[in-house]
Design a protein around this motif. Structure first.
Motif, PDB file in Angstrom:
ATOM      1  N   PHE A 290     -12.581  34.507 -37.900  1.00 41.84           N
ATOM      2  CA  PHE A 290     -11.692  33.468 -37.385  1.00 41.84           C
ATOM      3  C   PHE A 290     -12.204  33.023 -36.024  1.00 41.84           C
ATOM      4  CE2 PHE A 290      -8.850  35.294 -40.479  1.00 41.84           C
ATOM      5  CZ  PHE A 290      -8.054  34.235 -40.885  1.00 41.84           C
ATOM      6  N   VAL A 291     -12.467  31.734 -35.897  1.00 45.01           N
ATOM      7  CA  VAL A 291     -13.060  31.211 -34.678  1.00 45.01           C
ATOM      8  C   VAL A 291     -12.104  30.243 -34.006  1.00 45.01           C
ATOM      9  CG1 VAL A 291     -15.004  29.953 -33.683  1.00 45.01           C
ATOM     10  CG2 VAL A 291     -15.375  31.467 -35.645  1.00 45.01           C
ATOM     11  N   MET A 292     -11.874  30.449 -32.707  1.00 43.38           N
ATOM     12  CA  MET A 292     -11.141  29.503 -31.881  1.00 43.38           C
ATOM     13  C   MET A 292     -12.165  28.625 -31.174  1.00 43.38           C
ATOM     14  SD  MET A 292      -8.201  28.445 -30.593  1.00 43.38           S
ATOM     15  CE  MET A 292      -7.018  29.777 -30.871  1.00 43.38           C
ATOM     16  N   LEU A 293     -12.140  27.328 -31.460  1.00 38.81           N
ATOM     17  CA  LEU A 293     -13.105  26.391 -30.873  1.00 38.81           C
ATOM     18  C   LEU A 293     -12.607  25.969 -29.498  1.00 38.81           C
ATOM     19  CD1 LEU A 293     -13.809  24.437 -34.148  1.00 38.81           C
ATOM     20  CD2 LEU A 293     -15.311  26.100 -33.036  1.00 38.81           C
ATOM     21  N   THR A 294     -13.103  26.653 -28.494  1.00 41.83           N
ATOM     22  CA  THR A 294     -12.619  26.504 -27.124  1.00 41.83           C
ATOM     23  C   THR A 294     -12.862  25.094 -26.595  1.00 41.83           C
ATOM     24  OG1 THR A 294     -13.169  28.827 -26.768  1.00 41.83           O
ATOM     25  CG2 THR A 294     -12.724  27.495 -24.821  1.00 41.83           C
ATOM     26  N   GLY A 295     -11.816  24.506 -26.020  1.00 47.34           N
ATOM     27  CA  GLY A 295     -11.927  23.197 -25.397  1.00 47.34           C
ATOM     28  C   GLY A 295     -11.837  22.029 -26.352  1.00 47.34           C
ATOM     29  N   HIS A 296     -11.642  22.304 -27.646  1.00 49.51           N
ATOM     30  CA  HIS A 296     -11.627  21.226 -28.632  1.00 49.51           C
ATOM     31  C   HIS A 296     -10.225  20.902 -29.116  1.00 49.51           C
ATOM     32  CE1 HIS A 296     -15.729  20.029 -29.261  1.00 49.51           C
ATOM     33  NE2 HIS A 296     -16.114  21.288 -29.223  1.00 49.51           N
ATOM     34  N   SER A 297     -10.104  19.681 -29.640  1.00 45.28           N
ATOM     35  CA  SER A 297      -8.866  19.205 -30.251  1.00 45.28           C
ATOM     36  C   SER A 297      -9.052  19.131 -31.761  1.00 45.28           C
ATOM     37  CB  SER A 297      -8.516  17.818 -29.712  1.00 45.28           C
ATOM     38  OG  SER A 297      -9.442  16.853 -30.215  1.00 45.28           O
ATOM     39  N   HIS A 298      -8.007  18.683 -32.446  1.00 52.12           N
ATOM     40  CA  HIS A 298      -8.047  18.601 -33.897  1.00 52.12           C
ATOM     41  C   HIS A 298      -9.179  17.697 -34.383  1.00 52.12           C
ATOM     42  CE1 HIS A 298      -6.441  18.943 -37.930  1.00 52.12           C
ATOM     43  NE2 HIS A 298      -6.489  17.624 -38.065  1.00 52.12           N
TER      44      HIS A 298
END
Length: 324
Positions: A290-298
């Protein structure tokens, strides 16, 4: 006309009002955090846009960062038919000298009612197929039937048809039919989740017909979803039926290797759904990546593909080409 445009914008925003962006990633602490490569000016603008799905104001931020066509060493064949419906179309991206390459099959989003594999006058979603081809894969972008005309399970049937076309034809484009990786974003990822979760859609294809899947911001647990009108237009209004079709249980039973991603500044529903799925998997002792894409929006999470920002793409490569 103005009323129609306003309605379309409302649908694409998935009913979420803009809200202050949190200073730290949402979700549980055990997400894998991507290294942020969001340019400072874009980061500022994404924070101003807030926690919504906002294609129109986000596209101009990333379009200038995209390489222009033609792409050196990449052949593009557009609008290949994979079925009888008007929207049964594929774009195929082949790297020069390709043979036996893994295949990335991408399904776009659009709140169940919109979107296309290639948005005229923009680099999206050509950026996905082009990135795949530039990184040693055969890229295939698919479009599919949309609600409200097409309802459950039209999109899942379309995925099955697209995979069948790829399996039968991709060798002629330099691809390996046994190494198809299915990727979806937003509504496209939700369709992919339901395709993987329900074996009736892939009874003729061993292992769902794919070697792996990448789901970027999807809905997994319909029982706990703050659903919007476009969801109902595809899934119907019968709660008992659409909850029974929720992909969570089937995904947990699937043997297909999966990568899950969500954006730090995603809409609250997508972050909540990511938490629900991750927690269910981990409680069962099967934590996938599971990856949280830091600094990104949808939207920036997918518009950034094929730029210098490798937060998502390095994860895809690790799944598709381990040890690279």
């Amino acid at each position: 006309m103005n009323k129609l445009l306003a309605l379309s914008a409302t649908l694409l925003l998935a009913g979420c009002a803009s809200s202050p962006v949190p200073p730290v990633p949402q979700g549980s602490a055990d997400y894998i955090r991507s290294a942020s490569a969001v340019p400072t000016a874009i980061d500022k603008r994404l924070r101003e846009i807030g926690l919504v799905s906002a294609p129109e104001p986000t596209r101009p931020l990333y379009a200038p960062l995209q390489p222009a066509e033609p792409f050196a060493g990449v052949q593009i064949i557009r609008d290949v038919r994979y079925g009888s419906a008007e929207r049964h179309r594929l774009d195929v991206f082949t790297p020069q000298g390709a043979s036996g390459r893994p295949v990335l099959l991408f399904m776009h989003g659009g709140a169940y009612v919109g979107g296309d594999k290639h948005l005229a006058g923009s680099p999206f979603y050509t950026n996905i197929g082009a990135w795949a081809a530039r990184n040693g894969m055969v890229g295939v972008n698919m479009t599919y039937r949309l609600a409200p005309q097409a309802k459950w399970p039209a999109a899942q049937e379309d995925i099955a048809s697209a995979i069948a076309w790829v399996r039968a034809n991709v060798a002629a484009h330099g691809g390996d039919a046994k190494r198809i990786y299915l990727m979806g974003h937003s509504a496209g990822a939700s369709h992919v989740a339901n395709y993987l979760a329900h074996p009736q859609f892939h009874t003729k294809a061993e292992g769902a017909g794919v070697a792996g899947a990448i789901l970027v911001s999807a809905f997994y647990d319909f029982d706990k979803l703050n659903a919007t009108q476009t969801f109902f237009q595809y899934h119907g209004n019968d709660r008992a039926q659409y909850v029974a079709r929720s992909p969570l249980k089937g995904l947990m039973e699937s043997k297909v290797p999966m990568l899950f991603a969500v954006a730090q500044y995603d809409t609250p529903d997508f972050n909540k759904q990511a938490d629900l799925l991750k927690d269910a998997f981990c409680k069962a002792g099967r934590c996938p990546r599971f990856v949280m894409l830091t600094g990104h929006s949808h939207m920036s999470e997918i518009y950034s593909v094929n730029t210098a920002d490798t937060g998502l793409t390095q994860e895809i490569l690790a799944l598709v080409q381990p040890g690279r």
